[in-house]
Design an enzyme around this catalytic site. Structure first.
Site: not given
Length: 829
Positions: A518, A520-523, A525, A539, A636
């Site tokens: 996966g 997302g905005g964090f980075g 996974v 993550k 969120d």
């Protein structure tokens, strides 16, 4: 004629029994109408219809004591939705529920159970517990539903007051609105397991009274609470549940703990001789029981004037406020702590402070407890956990000590951290002797510390030269407190395992594309397998991510403290150079969005699974908003941030944008708007104002997406340009809500649950935050049949242009990308 007399009398008795009661049971063929009752087999409790108070004509189903002349309900079924006439019927439904219906056969109230049996019956037990079970199964573990799980304002013998740690389900008392209205009032009474268990009274979300922690015999702030010839009580605490309960030693006594509409909580005893209730003792007995009346390190004494004083060696934080009898700012130490050389002073005969920021160990001795506390600069005090048999166990406080009072009897000892200079002036030893000891010991200790640090730095640098990848296994402290020389949080020194970078490289096969699950905005996974075979999700903060160390620490700080079956579990983290990673439990079924928005995978989620997911998310949010030590707003919540375990149970994830608050705070204003378009509430997206009601809005969007299988922002309709919220609201107003339902649910759809879910979803997305329900109310509405309030206009429901489906116009912001990753916006004001 005389020979027929016994038979005649028997017929009369049978007739009276038929009129006044129908045994202790209701079945699918035997129900009760208004005016009829059932009675427990020992004759103690009765269930039927009643009108509360002296003026109300509304009708409710309740349970009361059969042998008491004054009807005193100990439980009410339809407390939210009364009947307005005497046409009610209580019956057992073949599918496995108990339902209260009116003259039109509309369901006013019903039980909710995920199980069903062939031959359901509802029985009023001798304990006063009204249970739904299989006719041939008497095992309490297999009850489909029981009234003891849903208390109203009264705790009777053998009921539990506390929380199931596996499911997060809580049993607590809530007052009536008034003596004529049993609807939930302002006051709730809880056995709060946060930190170390204690009983608390809340008005809304605010704690107003605290009974003190359990000390093995009683709540420490309730000296009159003693086992006696009438009752015995105790706290049950294990890895599955924590609860308080009491039992009647004398079965002939009628006793109950009741929360009154004005918040008074008292143990009542029925006196047959006078035919009335008497107050055996009250929870909050006097003004000193007002929660944190005297602030931090202040102590309340009901016999003194003024009531509040600072503990010895402390002084008012704001003297001017204290001169005006405003003690809320509390007290501070006369001599600040510096960690090195600190010790403890014993204070006797007190109600122990609030334990929601505490830590405990049941096996430590008091000396071991002292040593443990001394090593931790965030530890402000300690005492024995259990006062029986001379004392045992360890209870420490890792924040300011709040809500202390002096007790004339049965108070306890607490050891509070003080600076070395104050220890010298407080003891019984000669000041000269202690000064000599300190004069010799402190420089020596300081020299040893410097030597140890020097050697440690040399070894560290040598190791860095030999091995560029440092194996770091330790404990990560979530805050950086400038005033704390130990670099430990003054809020909470929680412990989280650190994993070294090399371990995670090996676990993820050097973060190979094949293991990527996966982004997302964090980075990104990755799936990983640790030594020993444990599967994890790693993550990894991306170098180009708009989220950085702030979000990383924020997620660690928030989620490391949380334990709930509907929240993802954080196992550890890695901080090494520029690398920042979070390690979670691995959930094989990944996120909710890949199911509900996918044409093929969505068939794997039938309606029972989707309804379970809705309820699970609601329970997780309620825990964040109400039951966790800090009130946490996720900010969120969306389908991609809900993960599914092997049984398709939901777990809320991604706390990088979350905000935590103290118990008295419910929201804030920010210039930094974060979240995802389509899920953000109007007041947050436009004005930067967020609160628990912002999460409620996101939850409402998520409910409607789960029911429909459609995304809010991507939703299009040939007849109008409304988003999903507007379309749902239009259908609801026209009585066509079922047209919203995903066609794949046709074979498994429970119409009542679906309609109720849609209605609750619309209540959650109302434009005005004050109109939206709390998550505890949401759970009650989802799990209980009854009339729901009308839904007002949702936020962001007005028609938009087709081109705006995938973007939203902002004067100073950039629209989110089409993959709906988390966005961060600076709202210029």
């Amino acid at each position: 004629m005389e020979k027929f007399l016994p038979f005649f009398l028997l017929c009369i008795l049978f007739f009276l029994r038929k009129v006044n009661g129908q045994g202790d049971m209701i079945t699918t063929t035997k129900f009760i109408k208004d005016g009829e009752t059932i009675v427990s087999s020992d004759g103690t409790f009765e269930l039927g219809f009643f009108s509360p108070g002296n003026t109300s004509t509304n009708r409710y189903v309740g349970i009361w004591y059969k042998k008491i002349s004054v009807i005193t309900p100990v439980w009410v079924a339809n407390r939210l939705v009364p009947l307005t006439n005497k046409t009610g019927v209580l019956k057992v439904i073949q599918s496995g529920s108990v339902a209260l219906r009116d003259v039109t056969n509309s369901t006013i109230w019903s039980t909710n159970s995920s199980k069903s049996v062939q031959n359901p019956v509802a029985q009023l037990l001798d304990t006063g517990n009204f249970v739904l079970r299989d006719a041939n199964d008497l095992n309490p573990e297999n009850f489909l539903w029981q009234s003891f799980d849903y208390p109203t304002d009264t705790l009777i013998a053998n009921m539990k007051l506390g929380r199931d740690l596996v499911t997060g389900f809580e049993r607590y008392l809530s007052s009536w609105k008034s003596s004529d209205d049993p609807a939930p009032g302002d006051y709730t009474y809880h056995c709060d397991p946060t930190g170390y268990p204690q009983d608390v009274m809340r008005k809304g979300a605010d704690v107003i009274y605290r009974a003190g922690p359990w000390n093995g015999l009683r709540w420490s702030g309730a000296p009159n609470m003693v086992n006696n010839s009438i009752t015995s009580f105790g706290l049950v605490m294990n890895n599955k549940e924590i609860y308080y309960k009491y039992e009647l030693v004398n079965k002939s006594v009628v006793s109950a703990l009741v929360v009154k509409p004005n918040g008074n909580t008292m143990r009542l005893i029925w006196i047959t001789k006078t035919q009335g209730w008497v107050n055996y003792h009250s929870a909050d007995a006097d003004d000193c029981d007002t929660y944190k009346l005297c602030g931090a390190y202040g102590t309340c004494n009901i016999l003194s004037d003024p009531l509040c004083h600072c503990l010895d060696k402390f002084e008012p934080k704001h003297q001017d406020d204290w001169n005006r009898a405003d003690w809320t700012s509390g007290c501070v130490r006369k001599t600040p702590l510096n960690c090195t050389g600190d010790g403890f002073i014993m204070y006797s005969g007190v109600k122990l402070p609030d334990t929601r920021t505490s830590w405990f160990n049941e096996t430590m001795s008091l000396d071991e407890c002292r040593a443990f506390c001394l090593r931790n600069c965030s530890c402000m005090g300690y005492t024995n956990l259990d006062i029986r048999n001379g004392g045992s166990g360890c209870l420490i406080w890792i924040d300011e000590l709040i809500d202390i009072r002096q007790l004339s009897q049965s108070g306890q000892n607490i050891y509070i951290r003080m600076s070395a200079s104050e220890i010298g002036s407080a003891g019984s030893s000669s000041k000269g002797e202690k000064s000599v000891i300190l004069a010799v010991a402190l420089p020596l200790l300081f020299a040893l510390i410097l030597l140890g640090v020097g050697v440690g730095l040399i070894l560290y640098k040598r190791r860095r030269r030999e091995d560029p990848v440092v194996t770091t296994r330790g404990r990560y402290s979530g805050h950086n407190n400038k005033n704390d020389n130990s670099n430990q949080s003054h809020h909470e020194d929680f412990e989280l395992p650190l994993l070294d970078f090399l371990t995670l490289i090996n676990a993820t096969d050097n973060f190979s594309i094949a293991n990527k699950i996966g982004e997302g905005g964090f980075g990104q996974v990755y799936k990983g397998v640790l030594e020993g075979g444990q599967e994890v999700a790693v993550k990894r903060l991306s170098e180009t991510s708009k989220q950085g160390i702030h979000e990383f620490k924020n997620e660690v700080n928030c989620i490391a403290k949380l334990q709930h079956r509907n929240l993802v579990k954080l196992l550890g983290c890695c901080v090494q150079g520029e690398e920042k990673m979070l390690v979670y439990e691995y959930l094989r079924n990944k996120s909710l969005d890949i199911y509900i928005f996918d044409e093929e995978r969505s068939t794997l989620l039938d309606w029972p699974k989707r309804f379970n997911i809705i309820n699970g998310i609601a329970r997780g949010l309620m825990y964040l908003h109400q039951d966790s030590r800090l009130r946490i707003i996720h900010r969120d919540l969306k389908a991609s941030n809900v993960l599914l375990d092997t049984d398709m149970n939901p777990k809320i994830s991604d706390f990088g944008m979350a905000r935590s608050f103290g118990g008295d705070e419910t929201g804030a204003n920010t210039r930094r708007v974060v979240g995802t378009y389509g899920y953000m509430s109007p007041e947050y997206a436009v004005d930067g104002i967020f609160s628990v009601k912002s999460d409620v809005f996101s939850f409402g969007v998520l409910v409607l997406e789960i029911v429909s299988g459609k995304k809010n922002r991507r939703f299009v309709h040939p007849d109008h340009h409304l988003n999903l919220l507007g379309h749902t609201y239009m259908l609801h107003k026209e009585g066509r809500s079922l047209e919203l339902v995903d066609p794949k649910l046709a074979d498994t759809c429970n119409i009542s649950e679906v309609q109720r879910s849609i209605h609750v979803g619309l209540l959650c997305v109302q434009q005005n935050p004050e109109d939206r329900p709390s998550m505890s109310t949401v759970i009650m509405m989802l799990t209980n049949e009854g009339i729901l309030p009308s839904a007002k206009h949702p936020g962001f429901f007005t028609e938009r242009k087709i081109g705006e489906v995938d973007q939203f116009s902002w004067s100073t912001q950039t629209p989110s990308s089409i993959n709906e990753v988390t966005i961060t916006l600076l709202d210029a004001r």
